[in-house]
Design a protein around this motif. Structure first.
Motif, mmCIF file in Angstrom:
data_model
loop_
_atom_site.group_PDB
_atom_site.id
_atom_site.type_symbol
_atom_site.label_atom_id
_atom_site.label_comp_id
_atom_site.label_asym_id
_atom_site.label_seq_id
_atom_site.Cartn_x
_atom_site.Cartn_y
_atom_site.Cartn_z
ATOM 1 N N ALA A 313 -23.254 112.268 9.347
ATOM 2 C CA ALA A 313 -22.793 113.035 8.187
ATOM 3 C C ALA A 313 -22.352 112.123 7.053
ATOM 4 O O ALA A 313 -22.642 112.372 5.882
ATOM 5 C CB ALA A 313 -21.650 113.967 8.595
ATOM 6 N N ALA A 314 -21.650 111.045 7.398
ATOM 7 C CA ALA A 314 -21.169 110.140 6.357
ATOM 8 C C ALA A 314 -22.331 109.414 5.693
ATOM 9 O O ALA A 314 -22.314 109.167 4.479
ATOM 10 C CB ALA A 314 -20.179 109.136 6.947
ATOM 11 N N GLU A 315 -23.362 109.069 6.473
ATOM 12 C CA GLU A 315 -24.507 108.366 5.906
ATOM 13 C C GLU A 315 -25.348 109.275 5.030
ATOM 14 O O GLU A 315 -25.941 108.839 4.046
ATOM 15 C CB GLU A 315 -25.363 107.770 7.033
ATOM 16 N N ILE A 320 -19.505 106.309 -1.713
ATOM 17 C CA ILE A 320 -19.394 104.863 -1.790
ATOM 18 C C ILE A 320 -17.951 104.530 -2.138
ATOM 19 O O ILE A 320 -17.137 105.425 -2.398
ATOM 20 C CB ILE A 320 -20.348 104.267 -2.845
ATOM 21 N N ASN A 321 -17.610 103.246 -2.132
ATOM 22 C CA ASN A 321 -16.253 102.854 -2.498
ATOM 23 C C ASN A 321 -15.910 103.391 -3.881
ATOM 24 O O ASN A 321 -16.680 103.233 -4.828
ATOM 25 C CB ASN A 321 -16.118 101.333 -2.496
ATOM 26 N N LYS A 342 -13.483 100.658 1.850
ATOM 27 C CA LYS A 342 -14.039 99.940 3.013
ATOM 28 C C LYS A 342 -15.265 100.650 3.573
ATOM 29 O O LYS A 342 -15.398 100.832 4.777
ATOM 30 C CB LYS A 342 -12.959 99.765 4.089
ATOM 31 N N ARG A 343 -16.156 101.020 2.690
ATOM 32 C CA ARG A 343 -17.325 101.816 3.125
ATOM 33 C C ARG A 343 -18.209 101.042 4.092
ATOM 34 O O ARG A 343 -18.714 101.617 5.051
ATOM 35 C CB ARG A 343 -18.125 102.231 1.881
ATOM 36 N N GLU A 344 -18.410 99.750 3.853
ATOM 37 C CA GLU A 344 -19.286 98.970 4.725
ATOM 38 C C GLU A 344 -18.689 98.850 6.118
ATOM 39 O O GLU A 344 -19.415 98.912 7.121
ATOM 40 C CB GLU A 344 -19.521 97.584 4.116
ATOM 41 N N ALA A 345 -17.369 98.686 6.204
ATOM 42 C CA ALA A 345 -16.722 98.604 7.518
ATOM 43 C C ALA A 345 -16.902 99.907 8.285
ATOM 44 O O ALA A 345 -17.104 99.908 9.506
ATOM 45 C CB ALA A 345 -15.237 98.288 7.346
ATOM 46 N N ALA A 346 -16.850 101.040 7.579
ATOM 47 C CA ALA A 346 -17.050 102.329 8.240
ATOM 48 C C ALA A 346 -18.487 102.479 8.716
ATOM 49 O O ALA A 346 -18.742 103.034 9.798
ATOM 50 C CB ALA A 346 -16.691 103.457 7.280
ATOM 51 N N ARG A 347 -19.450 101.994 7.934
ATOM 52 C CA ARG A 347 -20.860 102.086 8.349
ATOM 53 C C ARG A 347 -21.101 101.322 9.637
ATOM 54 O O ARG A 347 -21.878 101.751 10.496
ATOM 55 C CB ARG A 347 -21.771 101.544 7.237
ATOM 56 N N TRP A 400 -15.984 109.303 -9.113
ATOM 57 C CA TRP A 400 -14.665 109.015 -9.658
ATOM 58 C C TRP A 400 -14.536 107.552 -10.086
ATOM 59 O O TRP A 400 -13.831 107.235 -11.052
ATOM 60 C CB TRP A 400 -13.597 109.361 -8.622
ATOM 61 N N GLY A 401 -15.211 106.660 -9.388
ATOM 62 C CA GLY A 401 -15.112 105.241 -9.706
ATOM 63 C C GLY A 401 -15.589 104.909 -11.104
ATOM 64 O O GLY A 401 -15.214 103.864 -11.657
#
Length: 440
Positions: A313-315, A320-321, A342-347, A400-401
């Motif tokens: 679901a997240a992928e 993104i950050n 920390k999006r990459e750490a979650a992936r 938002w970023g």
């Protein structure tokens, strides 16, 4: 023993024969514990606790700096785990029997730690509500243990024992099932004009919203719960003919317009979901989301790990950050905003995890900004109390970023132009801001 606990014990409790917790300087161990991989609470729940380990954890918790928000969050992480809390209650009821065979010095250390731990819990309403510990029994057993100590050691611990008795008398033991004294997580503050029965005067709410729009940059960067729930007056229009009263009005107008450009689609999407309708095509709605564990961000800040119902679901999302998400556990009667980090750490976990920094209502701090840990830890304590809830998560179409740095710059510029003449002029367009036809 829990590896993180062993590391914290070795790093912070190097001298087991140091003076009692009453006299020892508190040591900041929260970062060591909250930074454990997988989340502190999940790790505590997966640990097999022995009496020795439980006593060691109490020694560590008794050395947390009193009144610190991260200390409260660490204590809540332990108290929220039934296995640890129930075993701690068991040890507290049998403290005299467990400490009796120990050396006098060890007995003094552990007794002081238990008394200090109990005082820290009783001092905080949120901790008292979560603890459900036998404080009176602990005080009685503690007094019995104190009387077996040599005179000097007994007198060292005596002030702690007296303070605990006084604290129990002042607060009373927490009632089983008592409601938390904290406000319901994510509940909006009453709108101006709200009556005692909860009925909101729409005219008063509109007037308050209009005043907020007029003040423009006085608004926080992120939307407030009341804005997403009730809406508000339109921001002031961009003047294409005529003049602005001041450069400050010019900056605040464009701040309000840009902010509303992000907030309004999000508010409309939440309204659509509340009515039971399908959200707009650019909006994603995730159901069955849970909050699992607390982490320390980089370089600072308190992050939470969200677990989505499926690993993919997240992928499949576009998060993104810096993306903003809104979460609700009560059918969008109230909601929370969080910023993805920390999006990459979650992936790399590949388990549906998503790291986010929850923001207090309307707060606009960066997810990983230095100092955000202390700033947002009090709100994280409130989240910890409601951690068993199941959330719906709404992912807006806008990023938002991209909005945040521009809004932050406009807000800072407005602050610099609204004070004394001695303030530095930080807005690069301040001298050239048009006075007749104004287009940003």
């Amino acid at each position: 023993m829990l590896p993180a606990l062993r590391a914290a014990y070795a790093a912070h409790i190097t001298d087991l024969d140091a003076s009692s917790a009453e006299d020892a300087k508190p040591v900041p161990i929260s970062h060591t514990l909250l930074g454990v991989a997988g989340g502190l609470r999940s790790t505590i729940a997966a640990t097999g606790w022995t009496e020795g380990d439980l006593h060691s954890s109490v020694v560590l918790l008794s050395r947390l700096p009193p009144g610190d928000a991260l200390s409260r969050l660490t204590l809540l992480s332990f108290l929220a785990v039934p296995q640890w809390r129930e075993f701690a209650a068991h040890c507290a009821r049998n403290l005299q029997a467990q400490l009796g065979p120990l050396s006098d010095r060890r007995k003094e250390l552990l007794l002081a730690a238990w008394l200090s731990f109990a005082l820290a819990v009783l001092a905080e309403p949120s901790l008292r509500a979560a603890a459900d510990l036998p404080f009176r029994h602990l005080a009685e057993d503690g007094e019995a243990v104190r009387r077996t100590l040599p005179y000097e050691a007994s007198q060292t611990v005596a002030p702690l024992a007296r303070r605990l008795v006084s604290s129990i008398s002042a607060h009373g033991p927490p009632r089983s099932g008592a409601a938390s004294p904290l406000p319901r997580s994510g509940t909006a503050s009453p709108l101006p004009g709200a009556a005692a029965n909860g009925v909101v005067s729409l005219s008063a709410a509109a007037a308050a919203a209009s005043d907020s729009a007029a003040r423009g940059a006085a608004l926080p960067l992120l939307p407030r719960t009341e804005e997403l729930r009730w809406g508000g007056a339109d921001p002031p229009p961009n003047r294409t003919v005529g003049s602005y009263a001041s450069r400050e009005e010019y900056i605040r107008t464009h701040f309000s317009l840009l902010r509303e450009d992000f907030v309004r689609p999000l508010r409309d999407a939440i309204g659509t979901v509340r009515r039971g309708e399908a959200p707009p095509r650019e909006v994603r709605l995730h159901k069955g989301v849970r909050i699992e564990g607390t982490h320390i961000g980089e370089p600072g800040g308190v992050l939470h790990r969200l677990v989505l119902p499926t690993a993919g679901a997240a992928e499949e999302s576009g998060l993104i950050n810096g993306s903003l998400v809104a979460l609700s556990s009560d059918g969008w009667e109230s909601c929370r905003c969080a910023v993805v980090a920390k999006r990459e750490a979650a992936r790399q976990r590949n388990d549906g995890s998503l790291f986010v920094a929850f923001q207090r209502d309307g707060a606009g701090a960066d997810a990983n900004s230095l100092g955000a840990a202390v700033e947002d830890a009090a709100y994280a304590c409130e989240l910890a109390v409601a951690s068993n809830a199941v959330y719906e998560m709404l992912e807006p179409g806008a990023y938002w970023g991209a909005y945040r740095p521009v809004l932050a710059a406009l807000q800072a510029a407005a602050a610099d132009t609204s004070g004394a003449a001695s303030r530095p002029r930080s807005a690069p367009w301040q001298q050239e801001a048009p006075s007749t036809r104004c287009v940003l």
